[in-house]
Design a protein around this motif. Structure first.
Motif, PDB file in Angstrom:
ATOM      1  N   ALA A 360      78.589  17.932  22.469  1.00  0.00           N
ATOM      2  CA  ALA A 360      78.888  19.366  22.406  1.00  0.00           C
ATOM      3  C   ALA A 360      77.673  20.213  22.721  1.00  0.00           C
ATOM      4  CB  ALA A 360      79.427  19.724  21.023  1.00  0.00           C
ATOM      5  N   HIS A 361      76.468  19.714  22.455  1.00  0.00           N
ATOM      6  CA  HIS A 361      75.250  20.506  22.618  1.00  0.00           C
ATOM      7  C   HIS A 361      74.409  20.016  23.795  1.00  0.00           C
ATOM      8  CE1 HIS A 361      76.423  21.453  18.464  1.00  0.00           C
ATOM      9  NE2 HIS A 361      75.748  22.589  18.631  1.00  0.00           N
ATOM     10  N   SER A 362      75.065  19.707  24.899  1.00  0.00           N
ATOM     11  CA  SER A 362      74.360  19.284  26.111  1.00  0.00           C
ATOM     12  C   SER A 362      74.784  20.166  27.280  1.00  0.00           C
ATOM     13  CB  SER A 362      74.672  17.814  26.429  1.00  0.00           C
ATOM     14  OG  SER A 362      76.060  17.640  26.655  1.00  0.00           O
ATOM     15  N   GLY A 363      73.874  20.253  28.262  1.00  0.00           N
ATOM     16  CA  GLY A 363      74.153  21.043  29.454  1.00  0.00           C
ATOM     17  C   GLY A 363      74.938  20.249  30.484  1.00  0.00           C
ATOM     18  N   PRO A 364      75.285  20.879  31.620  1.00  0.00           N
ATOM     19  CA  PRO A 364      76.052  20.189  32.658  1.00  0.00           C
ATOM     20  C   PRO A 364      75.385  18.916  33.157  1.00  0.00           C
ATOM     21  CG  PRO A 364      75.996  22.546  33.088  1.00  0.00           C
ATOM     22  CD  PRO A 364      75.036  22.294  31.974  1.00  0.00           C
ATOM     23  N   GLY A 365      74.033  18.891  33.171  1.00  0.00           N
ATOM     24  CA  GLY A 365      73.327  17.694  33.606  1.00  0.00           C
ATOM     25  C   GLY A 365      73.139  16.658  32.528  1.00  0.00           C
ATOM     26  N   GLY A 366      73.525  16.979  31.288  1.00  0.00           N
ATOM     27  CA  GLY A 366      73.437  16.023  30.204  1.00  0.00           C
ATOM     28  C   GLY A 366      72.270  16.215  29.266  1.00  0.00           C
ATOM     29  N   CYS A 367      71.332  17.130  29.581  1.00  0.00           N
ATOM     30  CA  CYS A 367      70.173  17.334  28.703  1.00  0.00           C
ATOM     31  C   CYS A 367      70.606  17.909  27.359  1.00  0.00           C
ATOM     32  CB  CYS A 367      69.162  18.265  29.362  1.00  0.00           C
ATOM     33  SG  CYS A 367      68.199  17.468  30.649  1.00  0.00           S
ATOM     34  N   GLY A 371      68.551  23.374  27.822  1.00  0.00           N
ATOM     35  CA  GLY A 371      67.486  24.176  28.405  1.00  0.00           C
ATOM     36  C   GLY A 371      66.435  23.359  29.121  1.00  0.00           C
ATOM     37  N   GLY A 372      66.770  22.135  29.518  1.00  0.00           N
ATOM     38  CA  GLY A 372      65.804  21.279  30.192  1.00  0.00           C
ATOM     39  C   GLY A 372      65.390  20.121  29.302  1.00  0.00           C
ATOM     40  N   GLU A 373      64.471  19.318  29.843  1.00  0.00           N
ATOM     41  CA  GLU A 373      64.054  18.096  29.156  1.00  0.00           C
ATOM     42  C   GLU A 373      63.456  18.359  27.774  1.00  0.00           C
ATOM     43  OE1 GLU A 373      64.442  15.059  30.085  1.00  0.00           O
ATOM     44  OE2 GLU A 373      65.142  15.270  32.149  1.00  0.00           O
ATOM     45  N   ASP A 374      62.731  19.453  27.635  1.00  0.00           N
ATOM     46  CA  ASP A 374      61.983  19.702  26.396  1.00  0.00           C
ATOM     47  C   ASP A 374      62.742  20.561  25.387  1.00  0.00           C
ATOM     48  OD1 ASP A 374      59.869  18.244  27.420  1.00  0.00           O
ATOM     49  OD2 ASP A 374      58.960  20.012  28.370  1.00  0.00           O
ATOM     50  N   ALA A 375      63.956  20.932  25.711  1.00  0.00           N
ATOM     51  CA  ALA A 375      64.692  21.831  24.805  1.00  0.00           C
ATOM     52  C   ALA A 375      65.018  21.108  23.499  1.00  0.00           C
ATOM     53  CB  ALA A 375      65.940  22.338  25.482  1.00  0.00           C
ATOM     54  N   GLY A 376      65.879  20.145  23.564  1.00  0.00           N
ATOM     55  CA  GLY A 376      66.235  19.376  22.380  1.00  0.00           C
ATOM     56  C   GLY A 376      67.055  20.149  21.362  1.00  0.00           C
ATOM     57  N   LEU A 377      67.348  19.488  20.262  1.00  0.00           N
ATOM     58  CA  LEU A 377      68.161  20.037  19.178  1.00  0.00           C
ATOM     59  C   LEU A 377      67.372  19.986  17.878  1.00  0.00           C
ATOM     60  CD1 LEU A 377      71.476  18.125  20.008  1.00  0.00           C
ATOM     61  CD2 LEU A 377      70.857  20.455  20.708  1.00  0.00           C
ATOM     62  N   ALA A 378      67.602  20.963  17.008  1.00  0.00           N
ATOM     63  CA  ALA A 378      66.927  21.001  15.713  1.00  0.00           C
ATOM     64  C   ALA A 378      67.328  19.773  14.895  1.00  0.00           C
ATOM     65  CB  ALA A 378      67.280  22.274  14.970  1.00  0.00           C
ATOM     66  N   LEU A 406      73.600   7.559  25.352  1.00  0.00           N
ATOM     67  CA  LEU A 406      72.394   8.252  25.793  1.00  0.00           C
ATOM     68  C   LEU A 406      71.732   7.434  26.892  1.00  0.00           C
ATOM     69  CD1 LEU A 406      70.880   9.451  22.381  1.00  0.00           C
ATOM     70  CD2 LEU A 406      72.267  10.757  24.008  1.00  0.00           C
ATOM     71  N   GLU A 407      71.144   8.149  27.839  1.00  0.00           N
ATOM     72  CA  GLU A 407      70.578   7.485  29.020  1.00  0.00           C
ATOM     73  C   GLU A 407      69.337   6.658  28.681  1.00  0.00           C
ATOM     74  OE1 GLU A 407      68.903   9.899  32.328  1.00  0.00           O
ATOM     75  OE2 GLU A 407      70.667   9.126  33.397  1.00  0.00           O
ATOM     76  N   GLU A 408      68.548   7.155  27.755  1.00  0.00           N
ATOM     77  CA  GLU A 408      67.321   6.459  27.366  1.00  0.00           C
ATOM     78  C   GLU A 408      67.031   6.746  25.907  1.00  0.00           C
ATOM     79  OE1 GLU A 408      64.424  10.015  29.096  1.00  0.00           O
ATOM     80  OE2 GLU A 408      64.624   8.118  30.185  1.00  0.00           O
ATOM     81  N   GLU A 409      66.030   6.079  25.370  1.00  0.00           N
ATOM     82  CA  GLU A 409      65.700   6.242  23.958  1.00  0.00           C
ATOM     83  C   GLU A 409      65.398   7.711  23.658  1.00  0.00           C
ATOM     84  OE1 GLU A 409      65.609   4.617  20.267  1.00  0.00           O
ATOM     85  OE2 GLU A 409      65.937   3.506  22.127  1.00  0.00           O
ATOM     86  N   ALA A 410      66.032   8.233  22.610  1.00  0.00           N
ATOM     87  CA  ALA A 410      65.848   9.633  22.248  1.00  0.00           C
ATOM     88  C   ALA A 410      64.497   9.847  21.576  1.00  0.00           C
ATOM     89  CB  ALA A 410      66.970  10.085  21.321  1.00  0.00           C
ATOM     90  N   ARG A 416      62.516  17.849  16.675  1.00  0.00           N
ATOM     91  CA  ARG A 416      63.552  18.088  17.689  1.00  0.00           C
ATOM     92  C   ARG A 416      64.106  16.746  18.166  1.00  0.00           C
ATOM     93  NH1 ARG A 416      64.982  23.303  17.852  1.00  0.00           N
ATOM     94  NH2 ARG A 416      65.667  23.051  20.024  1.00  0.00           N
ATOM     95  N   LEU A 417      65.383  16.743  18.457  1.00  0.00           N
ATOM     96  CA  LEU A 417      66.024  15.579  19.047  1.00  0.00           C
ATOM     97  C   LEU A 417      66.177  15.835  20.547  1.00  0.00           C
ATOM     98  CD1 LEU A 417      67.518  12.851  18.902  1.00  0.00           C
ATOM     99  CD2 LEU A 417      69.629  14.150  18.445  1.00  0.00           C
ATOM    100  N   ARG A 418      65.454  15.048  21.347  1.00  0.00           N
ATOM    101  CA  ARG A 418      65.474  15.232  22.801  1.00  0.00           C
ATOM    102  C   ARG A 418      66.056  13.985  23.452  1.00  0.00           C
ATOM    103  NH1 ARG A 418      60.501  17.008  20.956  1.00  0.00           N
ATOM    104  NH2 ARG A 418      60.116  19.240  21.220  1.00  0.00           N
ATOM    105  N   GLY A 419      66.797  14.212  24.499  1.00  0.00           N
ATOM    106  CA  GLY A 419      67.397  13.094  25.213  1.00  0.00           C
ATOM    107  C   GLY A 419      68.356  13.610  26.265  1.00  0.00           C
ATOM    108  N   ARG A 420      69.092  12.686  26.874  1.00  0.00           N
ATOM    109  CA  ARG A 420      70.046  13.026  27.932  1.00  0.00           C
ATOM    110  C   ARG A 420      71.262  12.123  27.811  1.00  0.00           C
ATOM    111  NH1 ARG A 420      69.525  15.243  33.121  1.00  0.00           N
ATOM    112  NH2 ARG A 420      67.256  15.340  32.866  1.00  0.00           N
ATOM    113  N   LEU A 421      72.440  12.715  28.032  1.00  0.00           N
ATOM    114  CA  LEU A 421      73.662  11.918  28.034  1.00  0.00           C
ATOM    115  C   LEU A 421      73.666  10.982  29.239  1.00  0.00           C
ATOM    116  CD1 LEU A 421      76.451  14.537  27.174  1.00  0.00           C
ATOM    117  CD2 LEU A 421      75.222  13.043  25.594  1.00  0.00           C
ATOM    118  N   ALA A 422      74.239   9.811  29.055  1.00  0.00           N
ATOM    119  CA  ALA A 422      74.415   8.888  30.174  1.00  0.00           C
ATOM    120  C   ALA A 422      75.432   9.456  31.153  1.00  0.00           C
ATOM    121  CB  ALA A 422      74.871   7.522  29.654  1.00  0.00           C
TER     122      ALA A 422
END
Length: 432
Positions: A360-367, A371-378, A406-410, A416-422
């Motif tokens: 639910a809290h990811s962008g169209p590219g999966g981040c 807001g990009g690679e460094d955005a993440g979630l609280a 997830l595409e790689e280790e978060a 912050r929780l940073r990562g990308r959806l597969a």
């Protein structure tokens, strides 16, 4: 004696002597000589009523009884007031007949139109006239579609822009040129709306992904998740997962249907315990004749109805969306929770909640965070939603990575929780 004129221009006499009485008597004598109004042989006066039936006195006269014909006077029987036996007067005015009237309105010719403009019959070139006519029909057909298709609408605006530009060149009409410019802008805006709904770049770059949620529905999904994060009646992950799924079932009216298969799929072996705990704290109500065990054995043809009092119509409404969006959100959450690879890894309630939250809290590219690679979630908000401590989130994120979620280790550094959806999960993105 006085006399006057009756309704039919005849004289009447009041019975006293006078000069006018003599005139009346003379008039009677003249009519008698002409044979008009002569009494039948029996002496009874024949009186005609408005319906043309002779008076009783005439019907009992000797002439009538014998069937003798009326005295021939050279005057038609209708004028004398004497009719043959068994006949009725038909001297009523008849309706005038004539040819049917033609419609007063002329049949209107159907002129081809587009954008409230009539396409002239003599417009040249012929291909332009045909294109404008077909395009007007295409716009009207689109308006009758049960569901919008923004890609189709954008193409119609493109055709309109080209056709009106040529029409403006042919007729040297500035207003047609303005209409063509507006069609160009409408096509661009429509494509942007379509890209936003499908979560793809406006320029069409990158793969086209069929998204389960639109951007607006993604906003509603995050609203529901926030409601569960701060308002769950029980702190455990199993209870929070049940609260999330039941909230989506009852989001509009406060009531919803569930089956034993639903509850068992969400909560596995904890379903009966969690259901009873939610009933005990008053967050969930079951019908009087339905127990938790009954709900767990209910089937699709006869589901159990559950009630969430905080979502009933009388309570303040936390959500404002229609039944289509509610069904779409419920289906989206069900697809995440029931993901095949998560089930294969035997992911628990906390891991499934983390999957829902990251999608639910990811962008169209999966981040994550959009807001990009460094955005993440609280990290603390993620932990609260999942019923975990912040330091436990990394472990469950690793389980998601192992399940191909997830595409790689978060990364959980700096709170912050940073990562990308597969890539396989991108259709489930909330499109931040």
């Amino acid at each position: 004696m006085s006399a006057g004129t009756g309704d039919r221009g005849e004289l009447f006499v009041d019975g006293t002597g006078g000069g006018r009485t003599d005139g009346v008597a003379a008039g009677r004598t003249r009519r008698s000589a002409a044979g008009v109004g002569r009494a039948p042989a029996g002496g009874g006066a024949a009186v005609m009523f408005s319906d043309g039936v002779p008076s009783p006195s005439h019907s009992h006269s000797p002439a009538a009884a014998s069937g003798a014909p009326a005295e021939s006077t050279g005057v038609p029987a209708e004028s004398t007031g004497v009719l043959a036996e068994g006949t009725r007067s038909t001297a009523l005015p008849r309706a005038r007949t004539g040819p049917p009237r033609r419609g007063s309105r002329r049949e209107k010719k159907s002129w081809p139109k587009i954008a409230q403009r009539i396409v002239p019959d003599d417009l040249q070139p012929e291909v332009l006239r045909l294109e404008l006519t077909e395009l007007g029909d295409a716009f009207r057909a689109y308006q009758r579609r049960p569901e919008p298709d923004l890609a189709v609408l954008a193409e119609l605006h493109d055709r309109k822009a080209r056709a009106f530009a040529l029409w403006a060149d042919v007729t040297d009409d500035a207003s047609l040129r303005e209409e063509a410019d507006r069609a160009v802008a409408a096509a661009r805006t429509t494509r942007e709306m379509d890209a936003n709904r499908r979560g793809v770049p406006v320029g069409g770059e990158g793969p086209v992904i069929e998204r389960l949620l639109t951007r607006g529905q993604g906003v509603h999904a995050r609203t529901v998740l926030e409601h569960v994060r701060v308002g769950s009646p029980l702190p455990g992950a199993e209870a929070r997962l049940a609260v999330l799924m039941l909230t989506l079932r009852a989001a509009r009216a406060g009531t919803g249907n569930v089956t034993g298969q639903d509850l068992g799929g969400w909560l596995q072996g904890d379903a009966e315990r969690v259901l009873r705990e939610l009933v005990d704290v008053g967050w969930l109500l079951l019908p009087e004749d339905v127990t938790a065990d009954d709900a767990l054995t209910s089937r699709a043809e006869e589901p159990a109805q559950v009630t969430v009092p905080s979502l009933l119509a009388g309570a303040p409404r936390p959500f404002f969306f229609g039944k289509v969006t509610r069904a779409r959100l419920s289906g989206w959450a069900q697809k995440v929770v029931g993901d095949r690879k998560l089930r294969k890894k035997k992911a628990g309630a906390a891991t499934r909640l983390l999957a829902v939250y990251t999608a639910a809290h990811s962008g169209p590219g999966g981040c994550l965070g959009g807001g990009g690679e460094d955005a993440g979630l609280a990290l603390d908000e993620v932990a609260q939603f999942c019923g975990l401590r912040p330091e436990e989130v990394a472990e469950h994120a690793g389980l998601l990575t192992a399940a191909g979620w997830l595409e790689e280790e978060a990364d959980t550094a700096d709170g912050r929780l940073r990562g990308r959806l597969a890539e396989r999960v991108l259709p489930l993105s909330g499109l931040l």
